[in-house]
Write an enzyme that holds these catalytic residues in place. Structure first.
Site, PDB file in Angstrom:
ATOM      1  N   GLY A 264      -8.256 -10.269   0.606  1.00 46.05           N
ATOM      2  CA  GLY A 264      -6.903 -10.537   1.233  1.00 46.05           C
ATOM      3  C   GLY A 264      -6.473 -11.936   0.873  1.00 46.05           C
TER       4      GLY A 264
ATOM      5  N   ARG B 138       0.767  -1.267   0.042  1.00 45.10           N
ATOM      6  CA  ARG B 138       0.139   0.105   0.048  1.00 45.10           C
ATOM      7  C   ARG B 138       0.730   1.284   0.038  1.00 45.10           C
ATOM      8  NH1 ARG B 138      -4.576  -1.931   4.183  1.00 45.10           N
ATOM      9  NH2 ARG B 138      -6.201  -3.088   2.527  1.00 45.10           N
TER      10      ARG B 138
ATOM     11  N   GLY C 188     -12.931  -4.388   1.832  1.00 49.54           N
ATOM     12  CA  GLY C 188     -14.431  -4.212   1.965  1.00 49.54           C
ATOM     13  C   GLY C 188     -15.029  -3.404   0.677  1.00 49.54           C
TER      14      GLY C 188
ATOM     15  N   LYS D 118     -18.545 -18.430   4.447  1.00 43.37           N
ATOM     16  CA  LYS D 118     -19.860 -18.408   4.782  1.00 43.37           C
ATOM     17  C   LYS D 118     -20.692 -17.604   3.791  1.00 43.37           C
ATOM     18  CE  LYS D 118     -19.369 -18.091   9.737  1.00 43.37           C
ATOM     19  NZ  LYS D 118     -19.649 -17.524  11.183  1.00 43.37           N
TER      20      LYS D 118
END
Length: 407
Positions: free
Chosen positions: A361, A41, A384, A198
């Protein structure tokens, strides 16, 4: 997407002599001693900074780091290690400035790093008072932090409301272009890979993509829930039984459009899973991979990867795709015995002529493990934010930049 771009302002000669405030994403991982363990980053932030410096601007850069408590400075929250690494990359000293909200001194052609922006009271809730103070610091606000584009905070949204000029930096612009290419105007067929533990964490993404993609590949625990929805036994695999109807609805929605959710034909399992609580890490380390037809999974089996037939079938689909969106490995790829599915898919994406965009990730970890960074069309820097775009949401950072561009 109609936005102002920093590169265009530089090309038009509108940056020289201006005070430029760059919101970067410098939220890097560190070890217990505070040393940066992975600097992607920081390196990704350099082009915007160099662009501003070469244009003759007075440059201020800030970012969040971790989750500090507003108004309570702790050494662990400091951007000092980032200032050091940024200085090494830029080949010049980068001074770290604390308590900067009420004013910053920086010469034209120079750069300073402003201490962790989330230490400022009102940052998280996008206080108008703070936003106006931030805007007063600069002539041009540059948002170059896609990783925080899904949050409406002081340095991502508020400052853009009130700054004289608000634009997207080169990194954010590249994200917007790649996402538009993959989702807004994709070359068909469009195939999406959505994997993870999930269904509940990615149900809205699955539902949104089911309306647009030509193929929806599911993997990991998500695939187990879809297998159950297709009437297959999944043994003691990770599964969300209460979301079987939701999985069935996604399958049905795709079918109506003539698209599909490929259900695994074969899987790789670990046999003899004990009942009750047990040390999963130890079990996984000792587990031996057994390839089974999807119809032959036993009650004490745990599915940990897709099987070789399924992997080859999906690889063929990916190689013939026009666009590929990848979020998540399809098995426990960290363990050699259960990595074949993810490795096969990664190789297929690398060899495909399709435009590919990948984010998340675990996905980035898989890309690094198999060394295909140069073969992926675009690797997203946001976790996100990337997921929210896949859900079909308009990110706050995009929204405010569009509003400002429209006048």
């Amino acid at each position: 997407m109609n936005i102002l771009r920093f590169e265009d302002l530089v090309a038009q000669g509108k940056v020289a002599g201006q005070r430029v405030f760059i919101r970067a994403d410098l939220n890097v991982p560190q070890d217990d001693a505070g040393n940066i363990t992975e600097d992607t980053r920081v390196r990704a932030s350099v082009p915007a900074i160099e662009l501003a410096l070469k244009a003759g601007a007075a440059v201020m850069v800030t970012s969040h780091l971790g989750r500090p408590t507003e108004g309570e400075f702790k050494l662990a929250d400091s951007l000092a290690p980032v200032a050091k690494r940024l200085g090494e990359l830029l080949g010049r000293e980068v001074k770290l400035v604390s308590n900067w909200v009420d004013g910053v001194t920086v010469a034209h052609g120079d750069v300073v790093l402003l201490e962790n922006c989330r230490l400022n009271k009102g940052e998280k809730k996008n206080s108008e008072e703070l936003a106006r103070k931030l805007a007063a610091l600069c002539d041009i606000f540059v948002n170059d932090a896609f990783g925080t584009a899904h949050r409406a905070e002081g340095t991502t949204y508020g400052i853009a409301q009130y700054a004289k000029v608000a634009c997207a930096g080169p990194l954010l612009s590249a994200e917007i272009d790649a996402l538009n290419k993959a989702l807004a105007a994709p070359k068909r067929p469009l195939v999406a890979i959505v994997a993870g533990s999930k269904v509940s964490s990615k149900l809205t993404i699955l539902e949104a993509l089911s309306k647009n993609v030509d193929g929806l590949i599911v993997g990991g625990g998500i695939a187990n829930t879809f297998m159950l929805a297709a009437g297959l036994n999944v043994g003691k695999s990770l599964v969300e039984r209460d979301l079987v109807p939701a999985a069935a609805a996604v399958i049905a929605a795709m079918k109506v459009r003539g698209a599909e959710v490929p259900i695994p034909e074969d899987v790789v399992v670990a046999e003899g899973v004990p009942s009750g609580k047990f040390d999963f890490g130890a079990f996984l380390a000792a587990a031996k991979p057994v390839v089974k037809a999807a119809t032959d999974v036993a009650d004490d089996d745990m599915i940990l990867d897709i099987g070789p037939k399924t992997a080859d079938k999906l690889a063929a689909q990916l190689k013939s795709a026009g666009t590929v969106v990848w979020n998540g490995p399809v098995g426990v790829f960290e363990v050699a015995a259960f990595e074949n599915g993810t490795r096969t898919i990664a190789k297929a994406i690398a060899e495909s002529s399709a435009f590919s965009i990948a984010g998340g990730g675990d996905t980035l970890a898989a890309i690094a493990k198999y060394g295909i960074e140069k073969d992926v069309g675009y690797i997203s820097t946001g976790g996100g934010a990337f997921l929210e775009v896949l859900e079909g949401k308009t990110l706050p950072a995009f929204e405010i930049l569009q509003k400002r561009a429209a006048g």
